[in-house]
Design an enzyme around this catalytic site. Structure first.
Site, PDB file in Angstrom:
ATOM      1  N   LYS A   8       1.078  -1.416   0.087  1.00  0.00           N
ATOM      2  CA  LYS A   8       0.206   0.024   0.196  1.00  0.00           C
ATOM      3  C   LYS A   8       0.612   1.070   0.192  1.00  0.00           C
ATOM      4  CE  LYS A   8      -4.915  -0.516   1.710  1.00  0.00           C
ATOM      5  NZ  LYS A   8      -5.028  -1.190  -0.034  1.00  0.00           N
TER       6      LYS A   8
ATOM      7  N   LYS B 116       3.848 -14.866   6.932  1.00  0.00           N
ATOM      8  CA  LYS B 116       5.159 -15.836   5.808  1.00  0.00           C
ATOM      9  C   LYS B 116       5.878 -15.592   5.364  1.00  0.00           C
ATOM     10  CE  LYS B 116       4.905 -15.760   0.887  1.00  0.00           C
ATOM     11  NZ  LYS B 116       4.681 -14.443  -0.424  1.00  0.00           N
TER      12      LYS B 116
ATOM     13  N   LYS C 116      11.537 -11.922   2.100  1.00  0.00           N
ATOM     14  CA  LYS C 116      12.868 -11.284   1.848  1.00  0.00           C
ATOM     15  C   LYS C 116      11.915  -9.555   2.356  1.00  0.00           C
ATOM     16  CE  LYS C 116      13.238 -12.938  -2.519  1.00  0.00           C
ATOM     17  NZ  LYS C 116      13.649 -12.540  -3.568  1.00  0.00           N
TER      18      LYS C 116
END
Ligand code: TRP
Length: 326
Positions: free
Chosen positions: A118, A196, A199
């Protein structure tokens, strides 16, 4: 004729144990059996890092070294840089006619990523980012891949690639292969915070973390239901001690498990597995010329294959004017 694998990573940061369990192990194991292409997806990385090109540039080499360190063998596999294969971009344009905006907006992985980004996209999204599954379909089809070893989050991409290829073949005549996905046996590795492992989420254990970092990260891991299952799953992936694996699973079931016992053993198992990887990586870090050479040769080879596919594609689409003489 060997079957073909194409797989890739976005060069946005160092690869982590989520990639290792989900995709890298499969990739290394299958390179003996398949004609394997490993793509460094810098064009895709730019879809959400267009404002940070230096980061992408730097990580092209990091990701190449990660792949070499885990055991991708340049004698068996072709490692190449996506942006140097303009044929992929061409095929992306042709493929973009075969997919609707509504279909792209339904892709669950893209949906989730847009939510996460976002800050970058505000309340909208770029054409490039929304369309990256189309470009990924082109990556795969350009190399006529039979199989795509990926993490579980990539399944919607492969599904969409299959749809696009099917549509292409229906309209223009049978030309391209429909790829299959292959996910690892522990494909949804979570970070130490229970989200999750990513990176960009700052919750990962990278392939190059030091022993101290690994120990400290595991120490902080949450142990609610999902967190605990994640630790047990990781222990199963990294430990070679079948007895201990069974014992911890049993203790988990009857709620007698002590995370103060599991965590240090898990850290140790990960450290042991990553040690030879770290050593191999250190060799490539000291020899950047070798990495450059591998990427140069790999990219040259990949380009040849890509040209052949695009020749066929253009012939089928009746846009094969002057047969490559221009
Ligand atoms: N989307 C993949 C990822 O984020 C990277 C990728 C780009 C890829 N092109 C690909 C994976 C083609 C498999 C096949 O990890």
């Amino acid at each position: 004729m060997k079957k073909i694998i194409l797989t890739g990573d976005r060069p946005t940061g160092q690869l982590h144990i989520g990639h290792f369990c989900g995709a890298l192990k499969n990739r290394v194991a299958l390179q003996n059996e398949y004609n394997t292409y490993v793509m460094i997806a810098d064009v895709q990385a730019l879809t959400d890092n267009f404002n940070n090109p230096q980061k992408v540039r730097k990580n092209v080499y990091e990701v190449a070294m990660d792949n070499l360190a885990v055991g991708i063998d340049p004698k068996k596999s072709t490692i190449f840089i996506q942006s140097l294969i303009p044929e992929i971009a061409e095929l992306t344009v042709f493929f973009s006619n075969l997919v609707t905006i509504a279909r792209l907006k339904r892709n669950p992985t893209v949906k989730e990523e847009i939510q996460q980004k976002k800050d970058l996209f505000k309340d909208d999204v770029t054409f490039g980012f929304l369309g990256y599954p189309v470009s990924q379909a082109a990556d795969i089809a350009t190399f006529q891949a039979d199989l795509v070893p990926v993490g579980a989050d990539q399944l919607p991409m492969i599904e969409q690639a299959r749809e696009i290829v099917r549509k292409f073949n229906n309209i223009y005549g049978n030309t391209l292969k429909e790829p299959e996905a292959k996910i690892g046996d522990f494909p949804r590795v979570l970070g130490m915070d229970g989200r999750k492992m990513g990176k960009s989420l700052g919750n990962s254990i990278t392939l190059t973390d030091s022993e101290e970092e690994i120990k400290n990260k595991i120490k902080t891991a949450i142990t609610n239901e999902v967190g605990a299952k994640n630790l047990l799953g990781l222990f199963e992936q990294f430990s070679e001690n079948e007895e201990q694996i069974k014992e911890f699973n049993k203790q988990f079931k009857n709620s007698t498990i002590k995370y103060s016992e599991l965590k240090p053993l898990l850290a140790e198992a990960i450290i042991r597995t990553l040690k030879p990887i770290r050593e191999k990586r250190a060799y490539y870090e000291k020899n950047p010329k070798i990495v450059e050479e591998i990427l140069f040769e790999g990219t040259k080879k990949a380009r040849k294959v890509a040209k052949q596919t695009l020749e066929k594609v253009k012939e089928k689409m009746f846009i094969d004017y002057f047969k490559g003489k221009i």
